[in-house]
Scaffold this motif. Structure first.
Motif, PDB file in Angstrom:
ATOM      1  N   ILE B 214      -2.541   7.030  -1.777  1.00  0.00           N
ATOM      2  CA  ILE B 214      -3.316   5.781  -1.748  1.00  0.00           C
ATOM      3  C   ILE B 214      -4.793   6.098  -1.552  1.00  0.00           C
ATOM      4  N   THR B 218      -7.843   5.286  -4.168  1.00  0.00           N
ATOM      5  CA  THR B 218      -8.987   4.459  -3.771  1.00  0.00           C
ATOM      6  C   THR B 218     -10.299   5.192  -4.035  1.00  0.00           C
ATOM      7  N   GLN B 281      -6.108  -2.654  -4.959  1.00  0.00           N
ATOM      8  CA  GLN B 281      -5.260  -1.465  -5.069  1.00  0.00           C
ATOM      9  C   GLN B 281      -4.662  -1.132  -3.715  1.00  0.00           C
ATOM     10  N   TYR B 282      -5.474  -1.197  -2.677  1.00  0.00           N
ATOM     11  CA  TYR B 282      -4.987  -0.865  -1.339  1.00  0.00           C
ATOM     12  C   TYR B 282      -3.901  -1.857  -0.919  1.00  0.00           C
ATOM     13  N   TRP B 283      -4.168  -3.136  -1.208  1.00  0.00           N
ATOM     14  CA  TRP B 283      -3.229  -4.167  -0.810  1.00  0.00           C
ATOM     15  C   TRP B 283      -1.880  -3.969  -1.510  1.00  0.00           C
ATOM     16  N   SER B 286      -0.201  -0.501  -0.259  1.00  0.00           N
ATOM     17  CA  SER B 286       0.145  -0.283   1.150  1.00  0.00           C
ATOM     18  C   SER B 286       1.146  -1.309   1.643  1.00  0.00           C
TER      19      SER B 286
END
Ligand SMILES: Nc1ncnc2c1ncn2[C@@H]1O[C@H](COP(=O)(O)OP(=O)(O)O)[C@@H](O)[C@H]1O
Ligand SMILES: [Mg+2]
Lengths: 363, 291
Positions: B214, B218, B281-283, B286
């Motif tokens: 991840i 990012t 993307q993180y949401w 993760s």
């Protein structure tokens, strides 16, 4: 279900270093065998060779009537509990236990049945949905054992599984492991450097030292009739005291041993034919000594009170160290010189090569 | 008890203070200055007054801006997964304690230390028509040569190849470091658990390096949205702007057309897009099982 293990002429090298040299060993079906030895003697290596995690340089390993040393770890029918537990951190307890069964396509209801049964035995049924990081050390340990149980292996392998637990938990888990062995009746191999663990758990102890097996025997055999000077010194607490021998003659009931500066000690050990005094020694356990009016003159350096008995750590006139035992009410203080009588039937005589001779029976 | 604790918190803040000042000076001030500029009529010589959202309106009504947004999005959507994928592949392949693996790690990482000028020079040698490496290879095979740098589609592709080659070192090293953190006994347990290579990879390795993957994604999203030097030096955005990324659009507006206000407005829009993309993307990644 469980099976015997037959190890024949096993040799292991790491590069130029020979770690195990021509090891042979038979373990019976359902037996609890402990590999005992000092750190670095090759216990883990031998266990890992049985598991298939280390290759075999020479020799064979058979489990039941099947030769397993050419097989990959998963196909050997053994389960291992690691010192670090090696639980899969991102899986729940249930998933950890089920993983190995899923990999061999065990039916779902069968997996569930085995997991629930193992969880019940180990009293971890309330933890099944937790991740390992949410468990205490003792609980992780149980999960690791549970993961082994559900596989219903032909043999269980434990590599120092108790060494990460605190003293109280270690004692309790030791008892539970003994109960588990009785309940499952499975073949188990347990590696430890802790002689108390070995004495309490083992049907037979395999004492290892310096690439080789020193002795294989029941806990009592290993303790009372150690095969070598190494075993005698390693097993038992406090360690057996060793006095250097300067002369051996035939006494009234067996060998009469001369210790320089101390005098003669009469033993019940039959004088072995051709026994050479040079390099020989005599071994005495603290519990085989009693304070008396005659005997060895012991100058006490340290008093160790254990409650029910008192250990007197001291030295003899020749400077060699001896641990003697007194009652719990001992009034001896450090600096005193006391006389210590030795039970002639309980002493051990070692020749220059470290081979042991005992009072009764032939060997 | 409470007093020393509070004192230590205060001194912690004091230790952080110098960094905080520099951080604000270098990041927040330009950001606010940029927003301020984007609301002005401005060129390279000065400011000519507050114009409200005019600059933004001009940018959003510019077909060239939208073309550069499309180019950039396409570039990011293709290069980032490739960078993560190849980084993971190289990490797995080179995760060994042998000298050969160490040497190969060095080789793959070495491109990272080159400047963008050198990188584009190297790849121009490969892609340039006539006596470029690929051109020669195509001729030798008797194929019709492709104008890699001057053909619509191929130009952005060529920039992408050069970028992946240049940027692969960091994903590889980060993923390698994560792989080396995985305790070996997990693999031994998996071997005793009869796990196939694929099951071991998906159930032991991947969950253990998920956080790093991840992070790598990012970082690469933020970096690849800022594509500039390779595109400018290899294709100059051409042909017909089909390989022009947003930063090149901003550069044109501000420094070639001298319209600093419009450039600033486009910059703020880029900033917003990167923020949304990185957070999105993180949401997405993760959520789901936490390690
Ligand atoms: N992978 C290895 N490479 C080289 N030497 C090793 C390796 N594993 C163990 N050894 C060596 O083999 C010997 C026995 O190790 P080990 O079986 O772990 O001992 P124990 O478990 O009895 O403490 C030690 O001297 C150790 O340094
Ligand atoms: Mg070990």
């Amino acid at each position: 279900m469980s099976a015997a293990i037959d190890i024949r002429h096993l040799t292991k090298r790491f590069g130029a270093l020979t770690v195990l040299d021509d090891i042979s060993l038979q373990i019976e079906d359902g037996e609890f065998v402990v590999f005992l030895g000092p750190s670095g003697c090759g216990k883990s290596t031998l266990l890992r060779m049985i598991a298939g995690l280390e290759g075999v340089d020479e020799g064979e390993i058979a489990l039941g009537d099947r030769r397993i040393d050419p097989l990959p770890p998963g196909e050997r029918g053994v389960a291992m509990v690691f010192q670090s537990y090696a639980l899969y951190p991102h899986m729940t307890v249930r998933q950890n236990m089920a993983f190995g069964l899923e990999n061999v396509r065990t039916p779902k209801d069968e997996i569930e049945r085995r997991t629930d049964a193992a969880a019940k035995i180990l009293e971890i049924d309330h933890l099944l949905d937790r991740k390992p990081q949410m468990l205490s050390g003792g609980q992780r340990q149980r999960v690791a054992i549970g993961r082994a149980i559900v596989k219903e292996p032909k043999a269980f392998l434990f590599d120092e599984p108790l060494s990460n637990l605190d003293a109280a938990l270690r004692g309790r888990t030791r008892l539970e492991l003994a109960q588990l062995h009785q309940r499952l009746g499975a073949t188990m191999i347990f590696v430890t450097h802790d002689q108390v663990e070995a004495m309490t758990l083992a049907d037979r102890i395999v004492v290892m030292h310096d690439r080789r097996i020193e002795q294989i025997g029941t806990p009592m055999e290993v303790y009372q009739r150690p095969a070598t000077k190494f075993v005698a010194g390693f097993v038992g607490s406090p360690a057996m005291s060793m006095l250097p021998v300067s002369g051996v003659t035939q006494g009234p009931s067996g060998a009469r041993v001369t210790v320089d500066g101390v005098g003669d000690i009469d033993t019940a050990v039959p004088l072995p034919p051709g026994f050479a005094a040079k390099g020989a020694s005599i071994g005495i356990r603290a519990e085989d000594t009693t304070p008396s009016d005659t005997g060895l003159p012991l100058t006490v350096d340290v008093i160790e009170r254990l409650g029910d008995r008192t250990l007197l750590h001291g030295h003899l006139p020749d400077g060699s160290e001896l641990v003697a035992q007194d009652t719990g009410r001992s009034t001896v203080t450090a600096g005193d010189t006391v006389r210590v009588a030795v039970d002639p039937h309980a002493v051990h005589l070692f020749d220059a090569d470290g081979r042991a001779h005992h009072a009764t029976g032939a060997d | 008890m409470a007093a020393p604790h509070r004192q230590s918190r205060l001194s912690n803040a004091l230790f952080a203070a110098p960094y905080l000042v520099v951080f604000i000076a270098l990041l927040v001030v330009p950001l606010i200055w940029g927003i301020y500029l984007s609301l002005q009529k401005a060129d390279l010589f000065g400011l000519y007054g507050f114009t409200g959202w005019t600059n933004y309106a001009r940018v959003l009504n510019d077909a060239l801006f939208w073309q550069s947004v499309r180019n950039t999005l396409l570039f990011v959507v293709v290069t980032v997964p490739i960078l993560v994928g190849i980084g993971l592949f190289l990490g797995l392949a080179l995760n060994a304690r042998t000298g050969g693996a160490a040497f190969m790690r060095g080789v793959y990482f070495s491109s990272t230390v080159l400047s963008v000028t050198i990188v584009t020079l190297i790849w121009r040698f490969v892609f340039i028509p006539g006596d470029g490496l690929l051109s020669l290879a195509f001729q030798a095979m008797g194929w019709q040569p492709i104008g890699f740098l001057s053909t619509e589609g191929w130009s952005l592709f060529s920039v992408g190849v050069a970028t992946v080659w240049w940027c692969i070192g960091l994903p590889m090293i980060l993923i390698l470091a994560a792989l080396q953190q995985i305790p070996g006994d997990l693999y031994e347990a998996a071997a005793l658990d009869n796990a196939s290579r694929w099951r071991t990879f998906t159930r032991v390795t991947l969950p253990q390096i998920r956080g790093t993957l991840i992070l790598v994604a990012t970082i690469q999203i933020v970096m690849q949205f800022q594509l500039f030097g390779q595109a400018q030096l290899m294709t100059n955005g051409g042909p017909n702007g089909t390989s022009r990324p947003m930063v090149l659009y901003i550069y044109r507006a501000a420094f070639e057309n001298w319209d600093v206000g419009q450039g600033a407005a486009a910059s703020e829009l880029l900033f917003l897009i990167i923020l949304v993309a990185a957070m999105g993307q993180y949401w997405v990644t993760s959520r789901g099982p936490r390690t």
